[in-house]
Each structure stands twice: as structure tokens, then as C-alpha cells.
Write an enzyme that holds these catalytic residues in place. Structure first.
Site, short mmCIF file in Angstrom:
data_model
loop_
_atom_site.label_atom_id
_atom_site.label_comp_id
_atom_site.label_asym_id
_atom_site.label_seq_id
_atom_site.Cartn_x
_atom_site.Cartn_y
_atom_site.Cartn_z
N GLN A 291 0.83 -1.21 0.00
CA GLN A 291 0.00 0.00 0.00
C GLN A 291 0.86 1.25 0.00
OE1 GLN A 291 -2.33 -0.72 3.59
NE2 GLN A 291 -1.34 1.01 4.59
N GLY A 292 0.31 2.26 -0.66
CA GLY A 292 0.99 3.55 -0.73
C GLY A 292 -0.03 4.66 -0.60
N TYR A 293 0.47 5.88 -0.45
CA TYR A 293 -0.39 7.03 -0.21
C TYR A 293 -0.20 8.06 -1.32
CZ TYR A 293 -1.44 4.83 4.10
OH TYR A 293 -1.90 3.92 5.02
N LEU A 294 -1.31 8.39 -1.98
CA LEU A 294 -1.32 9.46 -2.98
C LEU A 294 -1.39 10.81 -2.29
CD1 LEU A 294 -3.79 7.77 -5.45
CD2 LEU A 294 -1.33 8.08 -5.79
#
EC number: 4.6.1.1
Length: 155
Positions: A28-31
Site C-alpha cells: 500500500q501507498g499514499y497518494l
């Protein structure tokens, strides 16, 4: 409005491993990881998700999660400056699901247990393997761990 009510704990022992019902790898990553809102992209197993979360108000916040095509999630993760790698273990206990995130990569060594509750005043039995509650400690937010990984914390 969807509301996430969540409490988060460190683990005191490894006894939880004896109770695992299932395990899934997550990237998971964060925009966007601004305090007022986060926009997360996640691949959990073979599914993609886009999640928007509002600002924490204690242990609660608005949460909207949508399944998206896996190919889209893969491309969106490429837009994220940092991608978390973790395995989520689920434990079903007393009518609740405990999600235990065992981090890898730059967050290796960190294991956190979370429980989602239906209401702020919901009571639940705390397993003996739970340690310190860190619900209000922003360092343990996944969005914070993507920017300041656990292995880089001052000891």
C-alpha cells in the site's frame, strides 16, 4: 457516511501466532497523506482498493473504500513515493476480527494489532498477547510509516 472506529496495540508476546485464521500480503501507498485526509492505494492479495480517510477524531474517522481493478491499483502504486509491505494476519475472537500487521522492508520488526469497533463505547476482551495501546500515537499510522519507517526511528 462510513465511519472507521479502530484501536491499535503493540504486541506483548508471540502467542497470537497460534490463533491466526488467515494471512494476506499487502502492498500500500499514499497518494495524499495530509493530516486532514489520506488517499491510499492498496493491493491485498489479488484485489486492488482505493481508500479515502478523513482526519482522526480520537479513534474514529470517516472512511470510504472502493475496490478497483488490480491493474489500476498497480499503476497507482507507482505514483506513491513509498510503498509499505506487510502481511496481515486475521484472528477471529469473541465476535471481532483482530488484524495483525507484520511489516517488512523499512518497517521490519514492527507488528501492530488493530480491532475495528461498531461504536466508540464498544467493550471487548483484550487478549493476553496485547501490549501497549498506540491508537493515538501518529507514528504508528500507516501513512506516517510510509514517510518515517520504523527502522529509522531513534532508539
Amino acid at each position: 457516511m462510513a465511519l472507521e472506529i479502530e484501536r491499535k496495540y503493540l504486541l506483548a508476546t508471540a502467542q497470537w501466532r497460534e490463533e491466526i485464521n488467515s494471512s494476506t500480503r499487502i502492498a500500500q501507498g499514499y497518494l495524499n497523506d495530509a493530516p486532514a485526509r489520506t488517499v491510499r492505494v492498496r493491493i491485498k492479495g489479488d484485489k486492488g482498493f482505493l481508500t479515502i480517510k478523513g482526519k482522526n477524531e480520537g479513534i474514529a474517522r470517516a472512511e470510504f473504500e472502493y475496490e478497483i481493478p488490480l491493474a489500476d491499483a498497480s499503476e497507482l502504486l507507482k505514483l506513491c513515493p513509498n510503498v509499505l509491505d506487510k502481511t496481515r494476519h486475521e484472528i477471529h475472537r469473541d465476535g471481532f476480527v483482530w488484524e495483525i500487521d507484520e511489516f517488512a522492508g523499512d518497517n521490519a520488526g514492527l507488528i501492530v494489532a488493530e480491532i475495528e469497533l461498531p461504536a466508540l463505547d464498544t467493550e471487548f476482551a483484550k487478549p493476553a498477547w496485547l501490549g501497549e495501546e498506540v491508537s493515538g500515537d501518529a507514528r504508528y499510522y500507516n501513512s506516517a510509516l510510509s514517510n518515517t519507517p520504523y527502522t529509522r526511528w531513534p532508539r
